[in-house]
Write an enzyme that holds these catalytic residues in place. Structure first.
Site, PDB file in Angstrom:
ATOM      1  CD  GLU A 116      -2.905  -1.325   0.261  1.00  0.00           C
ATOM      2  OE1 GLU A 116      -2.895  -0.526  -0.684  1.00  0.00           O
ATOM      3  OE2 GLU A 116      -3.725  -2.252   0.361  1.00  0.00           O
ATOM      4  CG  HIS A 139      -4.479   0.318   5.556  1.00  0.00           C
ATOM      5  ND1 HIS A 139      -5.843   0.509   5.397  1.00  0.00           N
ATOM      6  CD2 HIS A 139      -4.235  -0.939   5.098  1.00  0.00           C
ATOM      7  CE1 HIS A 139      -6.375  -0.578   4.860  1.00  0.00           C
ATOM      8  NE2 HIS A 139      -5.427  -1.482   4.683  1.00  0.00           N
ATOM      9  CG  HIS A 141      -7.704  -4.748   7.630  1.00  0.00           C
ATOM     10  ND1 HIS A 141      -7.120  -5.925   7.172  1.00  0.00           N
ATOM     11  CD2 HIS A 141      -7.323  -3.794   6.745  1.00  0.00           C
ATOM     12  CE1 HIS A 141      -6.430  -5.688   6.069  1.00  0.00           C
ATOM     13  NE2 HIS A 141      -6.512  -4.397   5.792  1.00  0.00           N
ATOM     14  CD  GLU A 169     -14.049   9.933  22.293  1.00  0.00           C
ATOM     15  OE1 GLU A 169     -13.124  10.663  22.657  1.00  0.00           O
ATOM     16  OE2 GLU A 169     -14.019   8.706  22.379  1.00  0.00           O
ATOM     17  CG  HIS A 210      -9.415  -2.990   2.424  1.00  0.00           C
ATOM     18  ND1 HIS A 210      -8.658  -3.285   1.327  1.00  0.00           N
ATOM     19  CD2 HIS A 210      -8.534  -3.031   3.468  1.00  0.00           C
ATOM     20  CE1 HIS A 210      -7.409  -3.519   1.671  1.00  0.00           C
ATOM     21  NE2 HIS A 210      -7.311  -3.365   2.978  1.00  0.00           N
TER      22      HIS A 210
HETATM   23  P1  13P Z   1       0.752  -5.436   3.150  1.00  0.00           P
HETATM   24  O1  13P Z   1       1.079  -6.733   3.833  1.00  0.00           O
HETATM   25  O2  13P Z   1       1.322  -5.352   1.771  1.00  0.00           O
HETATM   26  O3  13P Z   1       1.133  -4.247   4.019  1.00  0.00           O
HETATM   27  O4  13P Z   1      -0.821  -5.377   2.940  1.00  0.00           O
HETATM   28  C1  13P Z   1      -1.704  -5.470   4.031  1.00  0.00           C
HETATM   29  C2  13P Z   1      -3.000  -4.791   3.767  1.00  0.00           C
HETATM   30  O5  13P Z   1      -3.671  -4.403   4.700  1.00  0.00           O
HETATM   31  C3  13P Z   1      -3.417  -4.573   2.379  1.00  0.00           C
HETATM   32  O6  13P Z   1      -4.421  -3.615   2.301  1.00  0.00           O
HETATM   33 ZN    ZN Z   2      -5.619  -3.508   4.136  1.00  0.00          ZN
END
Ligand code: 13P
Ligand code: ZN
Length: 269
Positions: A116, A139, A141, A169, A210
């Site tokens: 990413e 980033h 999840h 908040e 995602h």
């Molecule tokens: P990477 O292992 O390449 O960092 O990817 C993980 C991920 O969250 C892809 O969106």
């Molecule tokens: Zn991801």
């Protein structure tokens, strides 16, 4: 040279990755972090003239040529970062023409930066131009945020409003709201461009079905933003279908006045 494993920036990213893993946000290799560093932070620990190898960036990063980044490796598990930083992390400089990452430390097993990287570096470019103190793109999840995104319309104002209504908040922590991208293929330059475009307006961008991106001046700030969205989404999902009380728009306006913040226009009645 001092031991880089004791550098505050390295200790902090290790602790953050472990913490994110424990939140349940970063299954397997899910998630990635990038931190912009200054040369002065690195020189006590590294000879910055000693480039171990170069890795193509596969997009034009000339706007941030010469900048240094600490970035998680692709395919690496957040749960393992703290035990083996040199394999799971890397430090590189963007080459003068912006086409290569000059590796100075890490990715010890021959690995490379996160898939990413386009979304990270393109977002860094935008956020720095808005706020020169911006240093972190994160980033991850987070479960409830992804769940809430699945049951809500993709409209950003609607999504933002529902978050603000759910948790006091929320409007205070992200008055500019939350950007939302439709589902896209991840790891591409296209999703990087789309994410960076949203980062012109927001510090939080959802990737539908995602995960989430957060930007901040340091790891705490980026983490805190994501943590607040996720906590709010958790409350939303725990109460979904049985809500009796939400914060009325008059209350949200009163919060904005009390905390002297300017919420995104056009959301509150
Ligand atoms: P990477 O292992 O390449 O960092 O990817 C993980 C991920 O969250 C892809 O969106
Ligand atoms: Zn991801």
């Amino acid at each position: 040279m001092k031991n880089i494993l004791e550098a505050p920036f390295l200790r902090e990213i290790c602790k953050t990755a472990s913490n994110m893993y424990r939140q349940g946000w970063d299954e397997r290799n899910g998630g990635n972090i990038s931190v912009r560093l200054d040369e002065e932070q690195l020189t006590p620990y590294l000879d910055v003239k000693n480039v171990l190898r170069t890795i193509p960036t596969k997009f034009d990063a000339e706007k941030i040529a010469g900048q240094y980044y600490l970035v998680t490796g692709t395919g690496k598990y957040f749960k393992n970062v703290e035990d083996d930083p040199e394999t799971n992390l890397g430090i590189f400089r963007i080459s003068a023409d912006g086409t290569e990452a000059e590796l100075l430390w890490g990715y010890k097993d021959g690995g490379r930066f996160t898939s990413e990287l386009p979304a990270h570096l393109m977002s860094h470019i935008v956020r720095q131009s808005i706020d020169p103190t911006s240093r972190v793109i994160m980033h991850t999840h987070p479960t409830y945020t992804i769940a809430m995104n699945a049951v809500c319309p993709l409209d950003e104002d609607e999504f933002t409003h529902r978050l603000w209504q759910t948790n006091t908040e929320a409007i205070v922590v992200f008055p500019e709201g939350v950007g939302v991208l439709p589902w896209m293929v991840c790891g591409t330059n296209e999703i990087g461009i789309a994410t960076a475009e949203k980062m012109k307006e927001y510090r939080i961008v959802l990737w539908t079905n995602h995960g989430i991106y957060g930007a901040g001046k340091d790891l705490d700030e980026a983490f805190g933003l994501i943590e607040t969205v996720e906590k709010t989404a958790q409350i939303y999902m725990l109460t979904f279908g049985k809500v009796q009380n939400v914060i009325p728009d008059s209350g949200l306006k009163a919060l904005a006045e009390w905390f002297r913040i300017t919420p995104k226009k056009g959301i509150l009645q």
